[in-house]
Design a protein around this motif. Structure first.
Motif, PDB file in Angstrom:
ATOM      1  N   LYS A  41     -32.237 -30.882  51.222  1.00  0.00           N
ATOM      2  CA  LYS A  41     -31.401 -31.230  52.370  1.00  0.00           C
ATOM      3  C   LYS A  41     -30.197 -32.092  51.973  1.00  0.00           C
ATOM      4  O   LYS A  41     -29.439 -32.548  52.839  1.00  0.00           O
ATOM      5  CB  LYS A  41     -32.235 -31.988  53.414  1.00  0.00           C
ATOM      6  N   LEU A  46     -26.771 -28.300  50.079  1.00  0.00           N
ATOM      7  CA  LEU A  46     -26.261 -27.708  51.316  1.00  0.00           C
ATOM      8  C   LEU A  46     -24.923 -27.013  51.087  1.00  0.00           C
ATOM      9  O   LEU A  46     -24.558 -26.104  51.834  1.00  0.00           O
ATOM     10  CB  LEU A  46     -26.124 -28.788  52.399  1.00  0.00           C
ATOM     11  N   GLY A  52     -30.298 -25.175  53.960  1.00  0.00           N
ATOM     12  CA  GLY A  52     -31.176 -26.154  53.330  1.00  0.00           C
ATOM     13  C   GLY A  52     -32.537 -25.581  52.999  1.00  0.00           C
ATOM     14  O   GLY A  52     -33.544 -26.290  53.039  1.00  0.00           O
TER      15      GLY A  52
END
Length: 212
Positions: A41, A46, A52
């Motif tokens: 995350k 990302l 994610g």
């Protein structure tokens, strides 16, 4: 070169599907392990996959996410592995790829979440019903040695992995036709190598997390 092909994964995830496909194509690749709660995350990852989630691959300057897309892409990117049919013979190949990404994925997920469509809802659900999808899979894996005929292809990696995972975790029943098909595809050396790699990574993670 390994840095031309980067694999983002976690050994207890759908990344196992992509790992198998990478082992099938036989090209060097770099593995980058991610943690569900932190690095998966984080901003750095990302930028690779805004969802994610894993798996993802970076091939030179191209990023590919979604297991089905990864399998299909690798088959095309490395044609010498012989994992995709000739363009004129891809009807079953495309059919079962999209069936696996749609109805099969939805049925397994809904089963895991405890959701079952009723007769009225089945008209709206793209997959119809859980039992219908199972029957279609059984017909597909029984009609031929592999999904596209007598030759193993990338779609066997994708749908076969989903079938095996669904049975392992109780989302799909272990029908004799399913078991016969899985025995054929899981006997492949690339599957065994991939499983050994990810199983070893799981063991390392568990050992590191164990109390001293």
């Amino acid at each position: 070169m390994a840095d031309d092909l980067i694999f983002y994964t976690h050994p207890m995830s759908r990344g196992r599907i992509a790992r198998w496909m990478l082992e099938e194509v036989g090209q060097p690749y770099e593995t980058r392990l991610l943690d569900f709660a932190t690095t998966m995350k984080a901003a750095e990852y990302l930028a690779v996959n805004p969802m994610g989630k894993v798996p993802a691959i970076r091939h030179k300057d191209r990023v590919i996410t979604e297991c089905g897309a990864i399998c299909a892409y690798l088959a095309d990117a490395f044609p010498d592995a012989g994992l995709s049919p000739d363009p004129a013979e891809r009807a079953d190949y495309y059919r079962w790829f999209f069936f696996a990404a749609g109805p099969v994925e939805q049925v397994v997920t809904n089963k895991a979440l405890g959701f079952t469509v009723n007769a009225e809802q089945s008209r709206m659900a793209g997959y119809g019903s859980h039992e219908l999808v199972l029957d279609v899979i059984e017909h597909a894996v029984s009609a031929k040695a592999f999904l596209t005929g007598e030759r193993f292809s990338a779609v066997d990696v994708y749908l076969g992995s989903q079938l095996g995972w669904g049975i392992q975790f109780g989302m799909l029943p272990d029908r004799p036709a399913f078991r016969a098909y899985l025995d054929r595809i899981f006997a492949r050396p690339a599957y065994k190598r991939a499983s050994e790699i990810d199983d070893a990574l799981i063991a390392e993670q568990e050992a590191a997390a164990a109390p001293a």
